[in-house]
Design an enzyme around this catalytic site. Structure first.
Site, PDB file in Angstrom:
ATOM      1  CE  LYS A 137      -3.861   1.783   2.614  1.00  0.00           C
ATOM      2  NZ  LYS A 137      -5.026   1.724   4.002  1.00  0.00           N
ATOM      3  CB  SER A 178      -8.032   3.901   2.692  1.00  0.00           C
ATOM      4  OG  SER A 178      -6.958   3.153   3.933  1.00  0.00           O
ATOM      5  CB  SER A 220      -8.201   0.700   5.987  1.00  0.00           C
ATOM      6  OG  SER A 220      -8.962   1.924   5.686  1.00  0.00           O
TER       7      SER A 220
END
Length: 512
Positions: A151, A228, A252
């Site tokens: 990420k 996210s 997330s």
């Protein structure tokens, strides 16, 4: 062509191509047979029903203009025809579209379509940068051969952190070394194959990004991927990576895992180093992973979790009715059916107790306020200095965060400490079972108000793990309307590995 060319068919096909080039949503919807049986498929999955197809069209910015290289028509009686068109996009490459057309009262309409387009070498909605690999892992480790999508909040040696915002990326500098969570995976033999996209500053759970686009959800074509950690989740779900290294502040990891039928672990707060990770709200931020199997998730967790701090946990389970009722009715039904199935199969060894937790609205408001205050402390100066660079949803959250004063934050911090104590007492070392999200993946075409409603309901459920600093697993196993939904387990602090073992056992019960 076989048989006589049906009257009006080619004119309809040409009109469809014109509407496609103009991205005329209304006209495009009219070219598909209305009803629940119309089909449209491509490499990301199958859309069933004209409403789903129209919603997919409405959420796309348009397609690359294309010319027709060759056209083949096969008449099937007088009321149907098969068209296979070989097209040439102006951007290069080639594609093939296969359509079954039907003569209806409204004229010629498409009953089924299959689109085969040139695949991009790199999907920028999923990946910011890729390599072969970007960073190679040590040889012979337990994770040898595992491909990792990182990420875009983690420092990766040689690259700057982008946080889902191109202006932030341009203002950054390349990291001289990787974050400890990255180096742990490399040391175990895994290789980093790329840096994957995130919602801006990780301040969302939808999976959208106005700059890089919305990654696909291969399990729910036309659906949001969840955020996210949207990029790592999509990469893993599509098989482009085996493992996603991600963060979870308010859901997330767990939400995209639920939306895409993946395994996801939010670790106990403080159990994995957050060094070299861009913060959102440090009181709640955690590191975790996404995988297609529980076995790989366990192996990944074992690389970073200190075994001496890991605690056993008894197989005692509880359900909180308030949390279940926060979900949509079809999610409630699927959850209750799953619990009943696990109880009848003997996978829940003791009766599941029903507990009550303080009003969710109060807990959510406390979490939301403290999270926002910390998010503004982390990024407010940058946001103020770069007006107009954030997408509207994230911008609105930072605007709310900017209004929280010190007294309001202090009051909610006191409430947070009390809420944590009450949660500890209510759970009493037991495992909390709940749906991993309040709904399955919303459609990309859903309105901002719809997405915000789903977000608020989901966060009222997922925030409990953040408030308590607890580990939480989202495991696949529930299905609602053909779409995946995760079953979530929330355990005592530092029971991460034991929680994964319990989840693997429950997964057997749901698969049987």
């Amino acid at each position: 062509m076989t048989g006589e060319l049906p009257d009006g068919l080619l004119a309809a096909f040409e009109a469809y191509e014109d509407a496609l080039a103009a991205n005329d949503h209304e006209a495009l919807a009219g070219f598909f047979v209305p009803g629940p049986h119309t089909l449209r498929g491509d490499a990301t999955g199958l859309l069933v029903g004209s409403e789903a197809i129209a919603g997919f069209r409405a959420s796309r910015p348009g397609v690359v203009r294309r010319g027709i290289r060759s056209l083949h028509v096969r008449a099937i009686g007088t009321e149907h025809a098969l068209i296979v068109a070989e097209n040439a996009p102006v951007a290069g490459g080639a594609g093939v579209v296969t359509q079954l057309w039907s003569r209806t009262a409204a004229g010629w309409q498409i009953e089924a379509a299959q689109v085969a387009a040139s695949a991009p070498a790199v999907d920028p909605s999923i990946w910011r940068v890729v390599g072969t690999p970007l960073l190679a892992g040590a040889s012979g480790g337990a994770l040898s051969g595992v491909r990792v999508a990182v990420k875009d909040l983690f420092e990766v040696a040689g690259f700057a952190v982008g946080a889902g915002n191109p202006d932030y990326l341009r203002s950054g500098t390349a990291a001289t070394e990787s974050a400890p969570a990255v180096t742990a995976l490399l040391g175990a033999g895994a290789s980093v194959i790329g840096i994957a996209q995130t919602d801006e500053f990780a301040y969302s759970i939808a999976g959208t990004n106005v700059h890089s686009g919305t990654p696909p959800n291969p399990r729910v074509p036309g659906g949001l991927p969840g955020g996210s950690s949207s990029g790592p989740a999509a990469a893993v779900a599509l098989g482009q990576a085996d493992l996603g290294l991600a963060t979870d502040t308010a859901g997330s990891i767990r939400v995209p895992a639920s939306y895409q039928g993946l395994w996801g672990l939010r670790t106990s707060h403080g159990s994995v180093s957050l060094g070299g990770v861009l913060p959102l709200a440090p009181s709640f931020d955690t590191v975790g992973w996404l995988a297609r199997t529980s076995g790989l998730l366990v192996s990944a967790a074992a690389t970073s979790l200190d075994p001496e701090r890991q605690l056993p946990v008894a197989a005692r389970f509880v359900v909180c009715g308030q949390l279940v009722f926060a979900a949509e009715e079809d999610v409630q039904a699927a959850f209750v059916e799953a619990i009943d199935r696990l109880e009848r199969g003997g996978y829940l060894p003791e009766p599941v107790d029903i507990i009550t937790i303080d009003p969710l609205a109060d807990l959510f408001e406390t979490f939301r306020t403290v999270q926002a205050a910390e998010a503004w402390r982390s990024h407010g100066d940058w946001v103020d200095a770069h007006p107009g660079t954030l997408g509207p949803d994230v911008r609105s959250r930072f605007a709310f965060a900017s209004l929280i004063d010190a007294d309001e934050e202090a009051g909610h911090r006191g409430d947070l400490a009390e809420a944590r104590d009450r949660l500890d007492a209510a759970l009493d070392g037991r495992i909390l079972l709940l749906p991993a999200a309040s709904s399955t993946a919303p459609a990309r075409s859903a309105s901002g108000a719809q997405i915000e409603r789903v977000r608020a309901a989901t966060l009222s459920m997922t925030c409990l793990a953040g408030i308590g600093g607890y580990p939480s697993v989202s495991m696949p196993g529930l299905v609602v309307g053909g779409a995946p939904l995760g079953l979530s387990l929330v355990g005592p602090r530092y029971s991460d590995l034991a929680l994964l073992d319990l989840a693997a056992g429950l997964a057997e019960g749901l698969e049987g």
